[in-house]
Design an enzyme around this catalytic site. Structure first.
Site, PDB file in Angstrom:
ATOM      1  CG  ASP A  39      37.107  41.334  32.041  1.00 38.82           C
ATOM      2  OD1 ASP A  39      36.979  40.303  32.733  1.00 38.82           O
ATOM      3  OD2 ASP A  39      37.531  42.414  32.505  1.00 38.82           O
ATOM      4  CB  SER A  40      37.825  35.475  31.684  1.00 35.36           C
ATOM      5  OG  SER A  40      36.536  35.035  31.322  1.00 35.36           O
ATOM      6  CG  ASP A  78      33.181  41.140  33.188  1.00 31.81           C
ATOM      7  OD1 ASP A  78      32.694  41.655  34.209  1.00 31.81           O
ATOM      8  OD2 ASP A  78      33.974  40.186  33.213  1.00 31.81           O
ATOM      9  CE  LYS A 108      31.655  39.724  36.278  1.00 28.20           C
ATOM     10  NZ  LYS A 108      33.030  40.234  36.499  1.00 28.20           N
ATOM     11  CD  GLU A 110      37.263  42.837  37.813  1.00 21.12           C
ATOM     12  OE1 GLU A 110      38.291  43.298  38.353  1.00 21.12           O
ATOM     13  OE2 GLU A 110      37.298  41.970  36.915  1.00 21.12           O
ATOM     14  CD  GLU A 177      37.745  35.866  40.188  1.00 17.38           C
ATOM     15  OE1 GLU A 177      37.116  36.817  39.686  1.00 17.38           O
ATOM     16  OE2 GLU A 177      38.660  35.254  39.610  1.00 17.38           O
TER      17      GLU A 177
END
Ligand code: KIV
Length: 259
Positions: A39-40, A78, A108, A110, A177
């Site tokens: 999602d960056s 993401d 993915k 978080e 990260e």
């Protein structure tokens, strides 16, 4: 997923973010086995300041394009902000769309211990999950910004508990990260699934970089932990400038371009 899981302790796994069919093809051609639709892309191609505005529909759109461009690489999508935090049931429904509509192989999410029940629900529903601990961009507003995690022994112990909880929930790998290398090494040794580092030093089982950092597609220098392998933006601007000048001067199109 089995392929990725089996890489634990057997060399280093390279992974890159991709955003569309073209970049997926480039990464495949370069032999990358694991592609992340991160999602960056909210920052790298949609122009947002953070990943928070990225929507489920945007991620589905980009993931489907990536899947159309790949042949053999595994595609992980993401899950964007607020598509899995409210409840495990909502997470299952939203994650299912990545597999069913976009053709992703895995998602993915978080978070550590707080997200383990969600990871478990996804896995039980047949959706492979990659975890993500350490610096969590979707929690930037509550976590005091983009800062390295695990510098204190309390934070390092919390990360260890997070990694173990995710492994117990059934994730097939964990992104780590923004943590000090020694902490990433401890986390990597503590779990039986591959860890994939970004800004986490050299001891993880794999490394992931954001494609736009790696290819030099932005004007700003890449973050310290990344490496710019080529100045694609510079080459692109040069090429565009040449095109502009050729059109202005009547040099393009020449006879060789006419039908
Ligand atoms: O969105 C992203 O690019 C990511 C990587 C930093 C792992 O999550």
């Amino acid at each position: 997923m089995v392929r990725i899981r089996q890489m634990k302790g057997r060399g280093r796994l390279p992974c890159v973010t991709v955003t569309d069919a073209a970049t997926a093809r480039w990464a495949e051609e370069a032999g990358l086995p694991l592609l992340l639709v991160g999602d960056s892309l909210g920052m790298t191609i949609l122009g947002y300041e953070t990943t928070l505005p990225v929507t489920l529909e945007q991620m589905l759109h980009h993931t489907a394009a990536v899947v159309r461009g790949r042949r053999a690489a595994l595609v992980v999508a993401d899950m964007p902000f607020l598509t899995y935090q409210a409840s495990p049931a909502e997470a299952v429904r939203n994650a299912g769309r990545f597999l069913q509509e976009a053709g992703a192989d895995a998602v993915k999410i978080e978070g550590g211990r707080e997200r383990a029940p969600t990871a478990r629900a996804l896995v039980e529903a047949g959706i492979p999950v990659m975890g993500h601990i350490g610096l969590l961009p979707q929690s930037v507003k509550t976590a005091g910004g983009y800062r390295v995690r695990g510098r204190t022994s309390a934070e390092s112990a919390a990360l260890l508990a997070d990694a173990r909880a995710l492994e117990a929930a059934g994730v097939f790998s964990i992104v780590i990260e923004g943590v000090p290398p020694a902490v990433a090494r401890r986390l990597t040794a503590a779990v039986g699934v591959p860890t994939i580092g970004i800004g986490a030093g050299p001891h993880c089982d794999g490394q992931v970089l954001v494609l736009h950092d790696l290819l030099g597609m932005a004007a700003e220098p890449p973050p310290r932990f990344a490496r710019r392998y080529v100045d694609l933006r510079g080459h692109a601007v040069d090429a565009l400038r040449s095109f502009r000048r050729d059109v202005e001067a009547g040099r393009f199109p020449g006879p060789e371009h006419w039908y």
